[in-house]
Design an enzyme around this catalytic site. Structure first.
Site, PDB file in Angstrom:
ATOM      1  N   ALA A  21       0.757   2.018  11.460  1.00 19.00           N
ATOM      2  CA  ALA A  21       1.122   1.287  10.232  1.00 19.00           C
ATOM      3  C   ALA A  21      -0.122   0.876   9.451  1.00 19.00           C
ATOM      4  CB  ALA A  21       1.917   0.031  10.615  1.00 19.00           C
ATOM      5  N   LYS A  40     -11.768  -3.817  18.242  1.00 21.83           N
ATOM      6  CA  LYS A  40     -10.365  -4.145  18.527  1.00 21.83           C
ATOM      7  C   LYS A  40      -9.961  -3.731  19.948  1.00 21.83           C
ATOM      8  CE  LYS A  40      -9.094  -3.722  13.631  1.00 21.83           C
ATOM      9  NZ  LYS A  40      -7.974  -3.677  12.709  1.00 21.83           N
ATOM     10  N   ASN A  45       0.855  -1.189   0.000  1.00 20.00           N
ATOM     11  CA  ASN A  45       0.000   0.000   0.000  1.00 20.00           C
ATOM     12  C   ASN A  45       0.889   1.236   0.000  1.00 20.00           C
ATOM     13  OD1 ASN A  45       0.563   0.820   2.865  1.00 20.00           O
ATOM     14  ND2 ASN A  45      -0.336  -1.203   3.228  1.00 20.00           N
TER      15      ASN A  45
HETATM   16  O1  PMT Z   1       2.354   6.444   6.385  1.00 20.59           O
HETATM   17  P1  PMT Z   1       1.683   7.689   5.849  1.00 20.59           P
HETATM   18  O2  PMT Z   1       1.922   7.881   4.379  1.00 20.59           O
HETATM   19  O3  PMT Z   1       2.044   8.897   6.654  1.00 20.59           O
HETATM   20  O4  PMT Z   1       0.096   7.478   5.985  1.00 20.59           O
HETATM   21  C1  PMT Z   1      -0.483   7.426   7.248  1.00 20.59           C
HETATM   22  C2  PMT Z   1      -1.639   6.429   7.304  1.00 20.59           C
HETATM   23  C3  PMT Z   1      -2.771   6.895   6.393  1.00 20.59           C
HETATM   24  C4  PMT Z   1      -1.179   5.037   6.867  1.00 20.59           C
HETATM   25  C5  PMT Z   1      -2.085   6.390   8.817  1.00 20.59           C
HETATM   26  O5  PMT Z   1      -2.551   7.640   9.175  1.00 20.59           O
HETATM   27  C6  PMT Z   1      -3.169   5.347   9.047  1.00 20.59           C
HETATM   28  O6  PMT Z   1      -4.338   5.552   8.851  1.00 20.59           O
HETATM   29  N1  PMT Z   1      -2.764   4.140   9.497  1.00 20.59           N
HETATM   30  C7  PMT Z   1      -3.634   2.960   9.703  1.00 20.59           C
HETATM   31  C8  PMT Z   1      -3.837   2.228   8.393  1.00 20.59           C
HETATM   32  C9  PMT Z   1      -4.712   0.999   8.537  1.00 20.59           C
HETATM   33  O7  PMT Z   1      -4.227  -0.079   8.416  1.00 20.59           O
HETATM   34  O8  PMT Z   1      -5.933   1.252   8.927  1.00 20.59           O
HETATM   35  P2  PMT Z   1      -7.125   0.125   9.046  1.00 20.59           P
HETATM   36  O9  PMT Z   1      -8.352   0.942   9.226  1.00 20.59           O
HETATM   37  O10 PMT Z   1      -7.029  -0.829   7.958  1.00 20.59           O
HETATM   38  O11 PMT Z   1      -6.774  -0.619  10.383  1.00 20.59           O
HETATM   39  C10 PMT Z   1      -7.218  -0.192  11.687  1.00 20.59           C
HETATM   40  C11 PMT Z   1      -6.128  -0.390  12.700  1.00 20.59           C
HETATM   41  O12 PMT Z   1      -5.839  -1.790  12.823  1.00 20.59           O
HETATM   42  C12 PMT Z   1      -4.807   0.269  12.363  1.00 20.59           C
HETATM   43  O13 PMT Z   1      -4.269   0.852  13.528  1.00 20.59           O
HETATM   44  C13 PMT Z   1      -3.929  -0.872  11.852  1.00 20.59           C
HETATM   45  O14 PMT Z   1      -2.568  -0.623  12.140  1.00 20.59           O
HETATM   46  C14 PMT Z   1      -4.459  -2.049  12.647  1.00 20.59           C
HETATM   47  N2  PMT Z   1      -4.353  -3.362  11.965  1.00 20.59           N
HETATM   48  C15 PMT Z   1      -4.824  -3.532  10.705  1.00 20.59           C
HETATM   49  C16 PMT Z   1      -4.723  -4.785  10.102  1.00 20.59           C
HETATM   50  C17 PMT Z   1      -4.131  -5.834  10.807  1.00 20.59           C
HETATM   51  N3  PMT Z   1      -3.983  -7.026  10.269  1.00 20.59           N
HETATM   52  N4  PMT Z   1      -3.687  -5.628  12.056  1.00 20.59           N
HETATM   53  C18 PMT Z   1      -3.824  -4.424  12.652  1.00 20.59           C
HETATM   54  O15 PMT Z   1      -3.429  -4.252  13.809  1.00 20.59           O
END
Ligand code: PMT
Length: 405
Positions: free
Chosen positions: A272, A337, A207
């Site tokens: 992340a 979560k 991504n």
């Molecule tokens: O890195 P940059 O270019 O500065 O961009 C920043 C960003 C947009 C990546 C950052 O601000 C952001 O939104 N990060 C979270 C991205 C994400 O994975 O979001 P999600 O909505 O898919 O997941 C929700 C949360 O669960 C996140 O904290 C993620 O880290 C976590 N997660 C997701 C999948 C997984 N298998 N395990 C997790 O713990």
């Protein structure tokens, strides 16, 4: 209670100016505790500082019977800022290289407060490569170096090495008082960047996370006194200096590293972009082009879900990268979560979110507090995220105190 500034005085001709510095810092409304090296006492007596500050000077020798047996530890708990003025080449060298052989050098190693040093020495000494390297090392670790000034030195030489004017040194203390140290001594894990799931030997599913958001959070934490472990996937920008970095590629690697640090952490901040899916059977050779290629994806384990089952008082903060129904979806992730706080960002925009220097965020806590923060630099938003995290820490501490009472 007054802010306590520890003033380290070392053996140089400018040591007499430390008395004026102590007085001027007290005029800022701070308490001053002086720590002197043995050589400093050849230039100015401890009694001068004791009369000025009202506090007994911590001297170079071992504590006398009946005195605090570990003054360097007691003092590090109370110190808000440490100023070493004048700072000789000797104390700079000791601090840069982890040498602790008297009260001041031992205290410096034990202390997590912001350190300011005002070097004063002969020009040749100051320009010596070893001294320059030591100063560079200290700067890299966040030590603020004031001066030295250029002028006529006590030895008759003219050049760089003169103690900076007292006003400049006191201004540096005043500025440093504005820097928050509210994460001092806390272990914080930050994840940043994107994971890459291999498809074959040369291809992957990834991504566009650049790491900027997570890196900004890690840098702000470091400035505010935290011990940061940064677990970084693929990133586009240079990682912050002087922060422990663990590099990972896949979501599984990020999961393993996060879990291995989590039990000893006080806070986890997951910025992340973790891949939700991986290829069921990635090829370990480069697949040749031959028409349609069907790949089966399987779900990756969710790191935050797993962490939430192991929580023992830690604060867990996640992000939500959303393109629609941002608040509803973010709230659902927060609850599902078991996070303490979520930072929701709309990643459908080109001017914020992924890869941009800017973001626009909504912060939602488990207690239902919601705040919106308009478009701003990620570095500015990182400070806001930490201001909110501090409130959670304080609430958590208050709850624990209530239970103990
Ligand atoms: O890195 P940059 O270019 O500065 O961009 C920043 C960003 C947009 C990546 C950052 O601000 C952001 O939104 N990060 C979270 C991205 C994400 O994975 O979001 P999600 O909505 O898919 O997941 C929700 C949360 O669960 C996140 O904290 C993620 O880290 C976590 N997660 C997701 C999948 C997984 N298998 N395990 C997790 O713990």
């Amino acid at each position: 209670m007054k802010n306590k500034i520890v003033l380290g005085v070392t053996g140089g001709i400018a040591a007499y100016k430390a008395a004026d510095i102590a007085r001027r810092i007290m005029e800022l409304g701070c308490a001053v505790q002086v720590v002197m090296t043995k050589n400093a006492e050849a230039f100015i007596g401890p009694l001068t500082f004791e009369a000025l500050t009202g506090n007994k000077v911590l001297r170079a020798g071992l504590p006398a019977p009946g005195e605090d047996s570990m003054p360097h530890i007691t003092l590090q708990r109370e110190a808000c800022i440490v100023l070493v003025a004048p700072a000789t080449a000797n104390i700079i060298g000791k601090f840069a290289n982890g040498i602790a052989d008297d009260s001041l050098s031992t205290f410096l190693l034990a202390c997590n407060a912001q350190v300011i040093m005002a070097p004063a020495m002969n020009t040749m000494m100051y320009e010596n490569k070893a001294v320059q390297k030591n100063i560079a090392t200290l700067k890299e670790r966040g030590v603020i170096i004031v001066g030295p000034a250029v002028g006529m030195l006590a030895c008759g030489d003219e050049g760089a090495g003169k103690l900076s004017p007292v006003e400049d040194i006191v201004t540096a203390v005043e500025e440093a008082l504005k820097i928050k140290r509210d994460f001092a001594n806390l272990n914080v894990i930050v994840t940043a960047g994107g994971t890459r799931e291999p498809v074959d030997a040369v291809r992957f599913i990834g991504n566009s996370s650049s790491g900027k958001m997570g890196f900004s959070v890690a840098e702000a934490l470091k400035r505010r006194g935290a011990k940061v472990t940064l677990i970084a996937g693929a990133t586009e920008v240079k990682p912050p200096d002087d922060i422990k970095i663990v590099n990972v590629k896949t979501a599984e690697e990020m999961r393993l590293e996060t879990m291995s640090c989590f039990d000893n952490a006080d806070i986890l901040i997951m910025a992340a972009a973790v891949g939700d899916y991986r290829v069921m059977e990635a090829e370990n050779r480069k697949v040749k082009k031959s028409g349609q290629w069907n790949i089966t994806l399987v779900e990756n384990p969710d790191i935050l879900m797993e962490v939430s089952k192991r929580k023992r008082g830690q604060i867990v903060i996640g992000f939500a990268a959303e393109t629609e129904n941002t608040l509803e979806n973010g709230k659902e992730k927060l609850l599902k979560k078991n996070m303490d706080m979520i930072v929701i960002n709309d990643v459908s925009r080109k001017d914020t979110g992924f890869a941009s220097d800017y973001n626009e965020i909504t912060i939602l806590t488990r207690a239902g507090e919601l705040t919106r923060h308009g478009k701003a630099l990620k570095s500015e938003l990182a400070e806001i995220i930490l201001d909110n995290a501090v409130k959670l820490l304080k609430n958590g501490k208050n709850e624990k105190d209530k239970k103990r009472a």
